[in-house]
Scaffold this motif. Structure first.
Motif, PDB file in Angstrom:
ATOM      1  N   ALA A 102      -1.891   0.147   5.639  1.00  0.00           N
ATOM      2  CA  ALA A 102      -0.726   0.963   5.348  1.00  0.00           C
ATOM      3  C   ALA A 102       0.292   0.245   4.462  1.00  0.00           C
ATOM      4  O   ALA A 102       1.211   0.869   3.940  1.00  0.00           O
ATOM      5  CB  ALA A 102      -0.054   1.391   6.651  1.00  0.00           C
ATOM      6  N   LYS A 103       0.115  -1.047   4.280  1.00  0.00           N
ATOM      7  CA  LYS A 103       1.078  -1.825   3.504  1.00  0.00           C
ATOM      8  C   LYS A 103       0.929  -1.517   2.015  1.00  0.00           C
ATOM      9  O   LYS A 103      -0.180  -1.498   1.485  1.00  0.00           O
ATOM     10  CB  LYS A 103       0.844  -3.318   3.770  1.00  0.00           C
ATOM     11  N   VAL A 104       2.027  -1.266   1.343  1.00  0.00           N
ATOM     12  CA  VAL A 104       2.029  -1.017  -0.090  1.00  0.00           C
ATOM     13  C   VAL A 104       2.604  -2.259  -0.766  1.00  0.00           C
ATOM     14  O   VAL A 104       3.803  -2.505  -0.720  1.00  0.00           O
ATOM     15  CB  VAL A 104       2.859   0.241  -0.446  1.00  0.00           C
ATOM     16  N   ASP A 105       1.708  -3.035  -1.400  1.00  0.00           N
ATOM     17  CA  ASP A 105       2.129  -4.275  -2.046  1.00  0.00           C
ATOM     18  C   ASP A 105       2.366  -4.119  -3.540  1.00  0.00           C
ATOM     19  O   ASP A 105       2.991  -4.968  -4.158  1.00  0.00           O
ATOM     20  CB  ASP A 105       1.053  -5.359  -1.861  1.00  0.00           C
ATOM     21  N   TRP A 106       1.831  -3.074  -4.123  1.00  0.00           N
ATOM     22  CA  TRP A 106       1.866  -2.945  -5.577  1.00  0.00           C
ATOM     23  C   TRP A 106       1.869  -1.468  -5.929  1.00  0.00           C
ATOM     24  O   TRP A 106       1.177  -0.666  -5.290  1.00  0.00           O
ATOM     25  CB  TRP A 106       0.617  -3.617  -6.144  1.00  0.00           C
ATOM     26  N   THR A 107       2.652  -1.089  -6.916  1.00  0.00           N
ATOM     27  CA  THR A 107       2.670   0.299  -7.373  1.00  0.00           C
ATOM     28  C   THR A 107       2.572   0.337  -8.889  1.00  0.00           C
ATOM     29  O   THR A 107       2.916  -0.631  -9.581  1.00  0.00           O
ATOM     30  CB  THR A 107       3.950   1.035  -6.937  1.00  0.00           C
ATOM     31  N   PHE A 108       2.100   1.473  -9.386  1.00  0.00           N
ATOM     32  CA  PHE A 108       2.040   1.725 -10.825  1.00  0.00           C
ATOM     33  C   PHE A 108       2.457   3.174 -11.027  1.00  0.00           C
ATOM     34  O   PHE A 108       1.860   4.078 -10.433  1.00  0.00           O
ATOM     35  CB  PHE A 108       0.625   1.468 -11.361  1.00  0.00           C
ATOM     36  N   VAL A 151      -3.649 -11.507  -9.190  1.00  0.00           N
ATOM     37  CA  VAL A 151      -2.352 -11.194  -8.586  1.00  0.00           C
ATOM     38  C   VAL A 151      -2.287 -11.698  -7.150  1.00  0.00           C
ATOM     39  O   VAL A 151      -1.225 -12.045  -6.650  1.00  0.00           O
ATOM     40  CB  VAL A 151      -2.067  -9.674  -8.676  1.00  0.00           C
ATOM     41  N   GLY A 152      -3.443 -11.746  -6.466  1.00  0.00           N
ATOM     42  CA  GLY A 152      -3.478 -12.275  -5.108  1.00  0.00           C
ATOM     43  C   GLY A 152      -3.396 -11.236  -4.006  1.00  0.00           C
ATOM     44  O   GLY A 152      -3.104 -11.577  -2.860  1.00  0.00           O
ATOM     45  N   LEU A 153      -3.650  -9.980  -4.309  1.00  0.00           N
ATOM     46  CA  LEU A 153      -3.631  -8.934  -3.283  1.00  0.00           C
ATOM     47  C   LEU A 153      -4.969  -8.910  -2.551  1.00  0.00           C
ATOM     48  O   LEU A 153      -6.014  -8.752  -3.172  1.00  0.00           O
ATOM     49  CB  LEU A 153      -3.367  -7.564  -3.910  1.00  0.00           C
ATOM     50  N   GLU A 154      -4.925  -9.057  -1.245  1.00  0.00           N
ATOM     51  CA  GLU A 154      -6.150  -9.033  -0.441  1.00  0.00           C
ATOM     52  C   GLU A 154      -6.502  -7.584  -0.088  1.00  0.00           C
ATOM     53  O   GLU A 154      -5.652  -6.853   0.424  1.00  0.00           O
ATOM     54  CB  GLU A 154      -5.962  -9.834   0.852  1.00  0.00           C
ATOM     55  N   PRO A 155      -7.735  -7.161  -0.344  1.00  0.00           N
ATOM     56  CA  PRO A 155      -8.103  -5.787  -0.007  1.00  0.00           C
ATOM     57  C   PRO A 155      -8.288  -5.610   1.497  1.00  0.00           C
ATOM     58  O   PRO A 155      -8.835  -6.470   2.179  1.00  0.00           O
ATOM     59  CB  PRO A 155      -9.426  -5.580  -0.749  1.00  0.00           C
ATOM     60  N   CYS A 156      -7.828  -4.477   2.001  1.00  0.00           N
ATOM     61  CA  CYS A 156      -8.022  -4.139   3.408  1.00  0.00           C
ATOM     62  C   CYS A 156      -9.409  -3.508   3.569  1.00  0.00           C
ATOM     63  O   CYS A 156     -10.077  -3.233   2.573  1.00  0.00           O
ATOM     64  CB  CYS A 156      -6.922  -3.184   3.874  1.00  0.00           C
ATOM     65  N   PRO A 157      -9.864  -3.270   4.794  1.00  0.00           N
ATOM     66  CA  PRO A 157     -11.183  -2.663   4.980  1.00  0.00           C
ATOM     67  C   PRO A 157     -11.344  -1.308   4.280  1.00  0.00           C
ATOM     68  O   PRO A 157     -12.402  -1.027   3.721  1.00  0.00           O
ATOM     69  CB  PRO A 157     -11.295  -2.508   6.500  1.00  0.00           C
ATOM     70  N   LEU A 158     -10.312  -0.475   4.280  1.00  0.00           N
ATOM     71  CA  LEU A 158     -10.421   0.807   3.591  1.00  0.00           C
ATOM     72  C   LEU A 158     -10.524   0.611   2.080  1.00  0.00           C
ATOM     73  O   LEU A 158     -11.231   1.368   1.401  1.00  0.00           O
ATOM     74  CB  LEU A 158      -9.239   1.713   3.935  1.00  0.00           C
ATOM     75  N   CYS A 159      -9.860  -0.397   1.552  1.00  0.00           N
ATOM     76  CA  CYS A 159      -9.969  -0.703   0.119  1.00  0.00           C
ATOM     77  C   CYS A 159     -11.387  -1.123  -0.230  1.00  0.00           C
ATOM     78  O   CYS A 159     -11.924  -0.748  -1.283  1.00  0.00           O
ATOM     79  CB  CYS A 159      -8.999  -1.816  -0.271  1.00  0.00           C
ATOM     80  N   ILE A 160     -12.004  -1.902   0.631  1.00  0.00           N
ATOM     81  CA  ILE A 160     -13.372  -2.356   0.380  1.00  0.00           C
ATOM     82  C   ILE A 160     -14.328  -1.167   0.385  1.00  0.00           C
ATOM     83  O   ILE A 160     -15.215  -1.061  -0.475  1.00  0.00           O
ATOM     84  CB  ILE A 160     -13.780  -3.424   1.412  1.00  0.00           C
TER      85      ILE A 160
END
Length: 171
Positions: free
Chosen positions: A136-142, A31-40
């Protein structure tokens, strides 16, 4: 009502960890979403939950007495609960950041590789948990949930599973 044996539950938890990591990697690489440091950090903690579950599966030989298996299941449950609690804290921080006005967040951080090369661990952790607009950016939701909100729910579920294993009375 008797609880099911712990080994199949650890197997199920491991499958959920693998599925969640697969989804994270799909979102990043397809999809191309880059993870932020908190995601990592959340990914690392999810992998640690999965590793505890894997060790629980491997270290469950039938030749051991039932009491030893029950103690081991409790210890592995404590490990799952510990890493899930840390993961819930990180995901909770990201959810909190997502609900803050974007003008109150720093715009960016240096790359994680750069911070590891240059900064002491204490400064890295402080900077990572301070969060940025990227976190804080929300790029994708489910189902109306952001990735961080879904991850928070998953970590809460893993934490409850770990606590169940920790306080169970039989194997």
């Amino acid at each position: 009502m008797a609880l099911p044996a712990s080994r199949p539950l650890f197997l199920l938890a491991l499958f959920v960890c693998v599925a969640l990591m697969g989804a994270a990697l799909y979102l990043e690489h397809v999809v191309g979403l880059e993870p932020c440091p908190l995601c990592i950090i959340q990914r690392v903690l999810l992998i640690l939950v999965g590793l505890v579950c894997l060790v629980a599966l491997i270290h469950h030989p039938r030749a051991r007495p039932s009491a030893e298996r029950a103690v081991a299941a409790r210890l592995y449950g404590a490990g799952v609960a510990f890493f899930a609690l840390l993961g819930a804290a990180v995901a909770g921080r990201q959810v909190w950041l997502q609900h803050q006005p974007s003008d109150q967040l720093p715009s960016c951080l240096p790359s994680l590789d750069y911070m590891i090369d240059v900064l002491p661990l204490q400064d890295i952790m402080r900077m990572l948990f301070s969060g940025t607009a990227d976190c804080a950016k929300v790029d994708w939701t489910f189902l109306g949930l952001s990735i961080a909100e879904g991850t928070l729910l998953a970590f809460i579920a893993f934490g409850l599973f770990g606590l169940t294993q920790l306080f169970r009375t039989s194997d």
